[in-house]
Enzyme design. Structure first.
Site, PDB file in Angstrom:
ATOM      1  CG  HIS A 227      -1.458   1.249   1.584  1.00 41.75           C
ATOM      2  ND1 HIS A 227      -2.024   2.108   0.939  1.00 41.75           N
ATOM      3  CD2 HIS A 227      -1.258   1.750   2.894  1.00 41.75           C
ATOM      4  CE1 HIS A 227      -2.480   3.112   1.418  1.00 41.75           C
ATOM      5  NE2 HIS A 227      -1.941   3.123   2.830  1.00 41.75           N
ATOM      6  CE1 TYR A 264      -2.917   7.517   4.914  1.00 42.34           C
ATOM      7  CE2 TYR A 264      -4.147   5.801   3.391  1.00 42.34           C
ATOM      8  CZ  TYR A 264      -3.187   6.114   4.214  1.00 42.34           C
ATOM      9  OH  TYR A 264      -2.005   5.237   4.401  1.00 42.34           O
ATOM     10  CG  ASP A 549     -31.685 -18.644  15.526  1.00 37.59           C
ATOM     11  OD1 ASP A 549     -30.626 -18.534  14.996  1.00 37.59           O
ATOM     12  OD2 ASP A 549     -32.539 -18.442  15.069  1.00 37.59           O
TER      13      ASP A 549
HETATM   14  P1  FAD Z   1       3.114  -5.411  13.132  1.00 36.82           P
HETATM   15  O1  FAD Z   1       3.217  -4.037  13.581  1.00 36.82           O
HETATM   16  O2  FAD Z   1       3.501  -5.953  11.755  1.00 36.82           O
HETATM   17  O3  FAD Z   1       3.663  -6.459  14.300  1.00 36.82           O
HETATM   18  C1  FAD Z   1       3.915  -7.829  14.238  1.00 36.82           C
HETATM   19  C2  FAD Z   1       5.179  -8.221  14.567  1.00 36.82           C
HETATM   20  O4  FAD Z   1       5.501  -9.542  14.656  1.00 36.82           O
HETATM   21  C3  FAD Z   1       6.556  -7.328  14.091  1.00 36.82           C
HETATM   22  O5  FAD Z   1       7.005  -6.846  14.900  1.00 36.82           O
HETATM   23  C4  FAD Z   1       7.306  -8.613  13.343  1.00 36.82           C
HETATM   24  O6  FAD Z   1       8.568  -8.376  13.547  1.00 36.82           O
HETATM   25  C5  FAD Z   1       6.669  -9.772  14.520  1.00 36.82           C
HETATM   26  N1  FAD Z   1       6.939 -11.143  13.943  1.00 36.82           N
HETATM   27  C6  FAD Z   1       6.543 -11.670  12.963  1.00 36.82           C
HETATM   28  N2  FAD Z   1       6.965 -12.789  12.623  1.00 36.82           N
HETATM   29  C7  FAD Z   1       7.827 -13.226  13.757  1.00 36.82           C
HETATM   30  C8  FAD Z   1       8.164 -14.525  14.357  1.00 36.82           C
HETATM   31  N3  FAD Z   1       8.098 -15.511  13.616  1.00 36.82           N
HETATM   32  N4  FAD Z   1       8.650 -14.436  15.427  1.00 36.82           N
HETATM   33  C9  FAD Z   1       8.890 -13.437  16.219  1.00 36.82           C
HETATM   34  N5  FAD Z   1       8.315 -12.134  15.899  1.00 36.82           N
HETATM   35  C10 FAD Z   1       7.921 -12.345  14.857  1.00 36.82           C
HETATM   36  N6  FAD Z   1      -3.625   1.419  10.223  1.00 36.82           N
HETATM   37  C11 FAD Z   1      -4.010   2.388  10.455  1.00 36.82           C
HETATM   38  O7  FAD Z   1      -4.910   1.981  11.467  1.00 36.82           O
HETATM   39  N7  FAD Z   1      -4.155   3.466  10.124  1.00 36.82           N
HETATM   40  C12 FAD Z   1      -3.505   3.928   8.996  1.00 36.82           C
HETATM   41  O8  FAD Z   1      -3.428   5.112   8.671  1.00 36.82           O
HETATM   42  C13 FAD Z   1      -2.495   3.030   8.534  1.00 36.82           C
HETATM   43  N8  FAD Z   1      -1.907   3.398   7.485  1.00 36.82           N
HETATM   44  C14 FAD Z   1      -1.020   2.505   7.124  1.00 36.82           C
HETATM   45  C15 FAD Z   1      -0.031   2.829   6.213  1.00 36.82           C
HETATM   46  C16 FAD Z   1       0.755   1.829   5.599  1.00 36.82           C
HETATM   47  C17 FAD Z   1       1.708   2.321   4.350  1.00 36.82           C
HETATM   48  C18 FAD Z   1       0.884   0.478   6.326  1.00 36.82           C
HETATM   49  C19 FAD Z   1       1.899  -0.541   5.674  1.00 36.82           C
HETATM   50  C20 FAD Z   1       0.115   0.216   7.130  1.00 36.82           C
HETATM   51  C21 FAD Z   1      -1.150   1.291   7.432  1.00 36.82           C
HETATM   52  N9  FAD Z   1      -2.044   0.837   8.492  1.00 36.82           N
HETATM   53  C22 FAD Z   1      -2.613   1.709   9.054  1.00 36.82           C
HETATM   54  C23 FAD Z   1      -2.047  -0.685   8.979  1.00 36.82           C
HETATM   55  C24 FAD Z   1      -1.124  -0.939  10.178  1.00 36.82           C
HETATM   56  O9  FAD Z   1       0.026  -0.502  10.384  1.00 36.82           O
HETATM   57  C25 FAD Z   1      -1.396  -2.318  10.688  1.00 36.82           C
HETATM   58  O10 FAD Z   1      -2.573  -2.872  10.416  1.00 36.82           O
HETATM   59  C26 FAD Z   1      -0.605  -2.442  12.095  1.00 36.82           C
HETATM   60  O11 FAD Z   1       0.549  -1.900  12.338  1.00 36.82           O
HETATM   61  C27 FAD Z   1      -0.453  -3.989  12.388  1.00 36.82           C
HETATM   62  O12 FAD Z   1      -0.083  -3.953  13.759  1.00 36.82           O
HETATM   63  P2  FAD Z   1       0.452  -5.547  14.192  1.00 36.82           P
HETATM   64  O13 FAD Z   1       0.998  -5.407  15.445  1.00 36.82           O
HETATM   65  O14 FAD Z   1      -0.646  -6.619  13.923  1.00 36.82           O
HETATM   66  O15 FAD Z   1       1.586  -5.821  13.158  1.00 36.82           O
END
Ligand code: FAD
Length: 815
Positions: A227, A264, A549
């Site tokens: 994105h 946005y 249900d």
């Molecule tokens: P993450 O932040 O990805 O955290 C997951 C973590 O798991 C990571 O730190 C990773 O290192 C760890 N991990 C993965 N696999 C393993 C493993 N095997 N072992 C150990 N650790 C592992 N959302 C909004 O609400 N508003 C916005 O304006 C918005 N804008 C966005 C713009 C962009 C460009 C992007 C990319 C995203 C945006 N989002 C926005 C979405 C939002 O960023 C994500 O949905 C959110 O940050 C997800 O959070 P998370 O904690 O689930 O994932």
């Protein structure tokens, strides 16, 4: 104390650590593959590390709005001078088309239902709030003052610090490569060089979620997608709008959505950040992730593809003319998760105890999701309605790779689109249909879709039945994905008979020596009745809320057939089977079902049927095996439309024959083929509820108006809790005063100017001559009261009526 282990220290994992420790869980460990350096702002490299953090709270789902409201409030309370976890700059959505302008007033209705302040603005007011906007392009806007910007890294760091202060441990640079299991339960995880023991593992791995799922044989239906996000160079006009007053110079202008162009915006000091959803879907090949991105330091950032961004930039210069002198900088294709229905993935593995998932969650909803799943994990039951978030909500056909890929990509394409509540999915069609499908196509069926199933909504061949004298509200929005043929089919059913394809109604066979006791322990009515009895009963959760249900037909001593609401019910039954000698088999795809209902139904079916269909032999709520036109069938004398008739089940292989013979015989009594839209009208006239709309786990049976389905004599799951639970709302039937009034569902309901609830289902009834609706309102609302329902920017008066509008005594259904 159970040992909790969270995989992922993004905004979801760190919020969850905070929530669990808040609940008193002291043994909480959080692992992340990225760095977690104490004393620095956390940037693990996941999506949260670079999310611009726009929080628009309003959502058509009350649950999602609630998650967002909680997140905004929680993060605001984490603010430190100079470091804001939440900057309440407000949210502004603007319309450049009449359709969007109308959509914003619909959205204001959702905000009212959720209790989020939101105001419709004139173009001049929009420009006053966001002076970069071109006044000539804007038709109006929706302003939500409590929306704002989440600083995800700040929120993560503050929640991590607080969790650590309560005993949690965060360990960075640990890639989980294996989930350790023993005897069907999780016992820990392994990283490259360490083992961490745990009783409960919660995967909060963001867009890595599907990979983590693979470690435990679990399909987590999410797709990582690119994105685009970029900034402008400094813009002179912004220097006047930097926010010294907040002690935070980053942003003072409201977050801005220009959804007509999939765009946005947010302020970064004297720069504007631009997010774009108008480009082609960019699903990410996780096998090439580390080669394609900035590798381990920032695996969630793919290189910017400027050609995809060109239309966004052109439109931005039109919409915000001051940016024209600037350039695009710092662009990247960021990765985050999309899902088949846009909802998050929450819940426990069906076959591996103690393995949980909280993924595909936006920053916007993160703390709310974490709070809800923390409650669920520690208490065993969610305290809010999570059916739209539950990992178990998909049928097997919806977990196939192509289905997940196509629907998630379409979710990306439509993320800012105006979606009609009846709008059928545009991808992954024709993947499942009843054996009568070819006949239905020939009869001009217009198909809508329910899960994987193609279902006739109405039949164009019934167009000649439309009675020009039947008045219905004329409204362009309400008439989308609808036809007056629906009313003709509904009327023909009440006058003569209708043939309904009920194949998509999920059904199970529950067999075995413990079947009756097993079901009895879960259902609100005993099923220990003679063979041939049919029971309508509820599944309650441990808090006494309505989980589903179901109709249960006893077909043999140890053999029951259940009509259920969906995969969540199968999941529920399987989870509670422990130790019981029962088999639970989903027979939906191998069988089909035709509903034949109406006053002439008996005249239609009896001549073809091997058994006597009179009341004395097959009465109301009775089941029997029979042969119809030589086909072996199971007949259940029940009806969701409130008319005499049967659900008739057969093997798929016999389906077409059965359909042909019934349709042929139907001609002699004037029966029609009728679709789901007519069914919905008829069930509303009869006071019948639809699970997921008119009742959820947030309601007790009494609140949902189905207290009659709760037996007194036997013990069942949820009974005790139900006895203790206070009444907080009630479902009422309301009828429009004005024959031209229309509502569709989700709208706010007000009394004396105050919002007291919302519409759960609605339809125009040709028999009542008015729109009828169910409203979930405060318990003091009584029959005869007047309420107002807001539909877009119109207000319609409705009167609270008796619950059942057509045949309240049930004479018709009893024949
Ligand atoms: P993450 O932040 O990805 O955290 C997951 C973590 O798991 C990571 O730190 C990773 O290192 C760890 N991990 C993965 N696999 C393993 C493993 N095997 N072992 C150990 N650790 C592992 N959302 C909004 O609400 N508003 C916005 O304006 C918005 N804008 C966005 C713009 C962009 C460009 C992007 C990319 C995203 C945006 N989002 C926005 C979405 C939002 O960023 C994500 O949905 C959110 O940050 C997800 O959070 P998370 O904690 O689930 O994932």
């Amino acid at each position: 104390q159970p040992r909790y282990l969270i995989i992922g220290a993004g905004v979801v994992g760190s919020s969850l650590a905070d929530e669990l420790t808040e609940l008193g869980c002291t043994n909480v460990t959080v692992l992340d593959r990225g760095p977690l350096t104490p004393g620095t702002t956390v940037m693990t490299g996941g999506s949260s590390s670079h999310a611009p953090g726009l929080v628009f709270q309003t959502n058509g789902s009350r649950t999602m709005s609630g998650f967002a409201q909680y997140t905004a409030q929680k993060f605001a309370a984490l603010n430190q001078p100079g470091t804001l976890a939440f900057n309440a700059v407000g949210g502004l959505e603007v319309a450049t088309t009449p359709q969007r302008l109308a959509e914003l007033s619909r959205k204001q209705g959702w905000a009212k239902v959720a209790g989020i302040p939101a105001e419709l603005l004139t173009p001049a007011e929009c420009v006053a709030l966001h002076p970069l906007l071109d006044r000539g392009l804007v038709l109006g806007g929706l302003h939500t003052p409590t929306d704002g910007l989440a600083g995800a890294p700040a929120a993560i760091t503050a929640q991590m610090d607080r969790a650590i202060s309560r005993g949690a441990v965060f360990v960075g640079d640990q890639v989980v490569v294996e989930v350790l299991q023993r005897g069907g339960s999780v016992v820990g995880v392994r990283t490259a060089d360490r083992v961490f023991h745990a009783d409960v593992v919660i995967s909060c791995a963001g867009f890595w979620g599907a990979q983590l799922g693979e470690l435990v044989n679990l399909v987590v239906p999410l797709v990582p997608m690119g994105h685009q996000y970029a900034k402008t160079t400094a813009i002179e006009a912004l220097s006047a709008h930097r926010d010294a007053g907040r002690g935070h110079a980053d942003a003072a202008l409201p977050i801005l959505r220009h959804q007509d162009a999939d765009l946005y915006y947010r302020q970064h000091g004297d720069q504007i950040g631009i997010g774009y959803y108008g480009h082609r879907p960019m699903p990410v090949d996780m096998n090439r992730l580390y080669a394609a991105t900035a590798a381990e330091t920032m695996p969630s950032m793919l290189p910017f593809t400027s050609e995809d961004f060109d239309p966004a930039w052109t439109e931005t210069m039109r919409m915000l003319p001051d940016v024209a002198s600037a350039q695009v900088v710092d662009g990247f294709n960021g990765i985050f998760s999309f899902t088949p229905d846009g909802g998050p993935m929450m819940g426990e593995h069906p076959d591996l105890d103690g393995f949980w998932v909280a993924e595909a969650v936006w920053v916007t909803h993160s703390a709310g999701v974490a709070k809800a799943i923390a409650h669920w994990i520690t208490q065993g039951t969610p305290d809010i309605d999570l059916h739209g978030c539950d990992l178990g909500r998909f049928a097997d056909a919806q977990l196939q790779p192509d289905y997940v890929a196509d629907t998630s990509a379409q979710g990306f394409v439509e993320v800012y689109d105006i979606i009609h509540p009846r709008e059928p999915r545009s991808v992954q069609r024709d993947i499942a249909a009843s054996p009568f499908h070819g006949r239905q196509v020939a009869a001009g069926a217009v198909f809508h879709v329910g899960r994987q199933w193609e279902r006739p909504a109405w039949y164009e061949s019934n167009a000649p039945l439309v009675d020009a004298h039947v008045h219905y509200p004329v409204d362009a929005w309400a008439e989308r994905h609808w036809s007056p043929i629906v009313l003709a089919e509904a009327m023909a059913t009440r006058e003569r008979a209708g043939l309904y394809d009920m194949t998509s109604l999920m059904r199970l066979e529950v067999k075995g020596p413990d079947a009756a006791t097993f079901l009895g322990g879960l259902l609100t009515r005993t099923v220990d009745r003679p063979v041939g009895a049919v029971v309508y009963a509820l599944l309650l959760d441990a808090r006494g809320g309505v989980r589903s249900d179901v109709t249960v037909a006893r077909l043999g001593d140890n053999h029951f057939q259940l009509g259920i609401n969906g995969p969540l019910d199968i999941d529920w039954l399987r989870r509670h089977r422990r130790g019981d000698e029962v088999t639970i088999t989903d027979i939906t795809s191998s069988t089909c079902c035709i509903g034949v209902w109406g006053p002439r139904a008996r005249d239609l079916v009896a001549p073809l049927c091997s058994i006597d269909l009179r009341d004395e032999t097959l009465g109301y709520y009775k089941a029997a095996k029979a042969r119809i036109a030589g086909v072996d069938v199971t007949m259940l004398r029940i009806s969701y439309v409130g008319e005499l008739g049967w659900e008739i089940y057969a093997d798929n292989t016999d389906g077409a024959t059965l359909w042909d013979r019934l349709a042929e015989a139907g001609k002699s009594v004037g029966a029609v083929l009728a679709g789901r839209s007519a069914l919905d009208v008829l069930r509303l006239e009869k006071g019948y509820r639809s699970w997921g709309h008119d009742m959820t786990t947030e309601m007790t049976p009494d609140e949902a108006g189905i207290g009659f389905a709760v037996g007194k004599k036997h013990e069942f799951l949820g009974k005790e809790a139900l006895a203790q639970r206070p009444t907080t709302c009630v479902l009422q039937t309301v009828v429009a005063v004005d024959p031209d009034a229309i509502v569709l569902g989700g709208e706010p309901v007000a009394a004396d100017g105050a919002v007291i609830g919302h519409v759960t289902s609605a339809a125009f009834s040709p028999h009542v001559g008015r729109t009828i609706a169910y409203v979930r309102v405060s318990p003091d609302v009584a029959v005869g009261d007047k309420v107002t329902i807001e539909y877009f920017n119109r207000r319609f008066d409705f009167t609270v009526s008796e619950p059942v509008l057509v045949d309240p005594a049930g004479d018709r259904i009893k024949g």
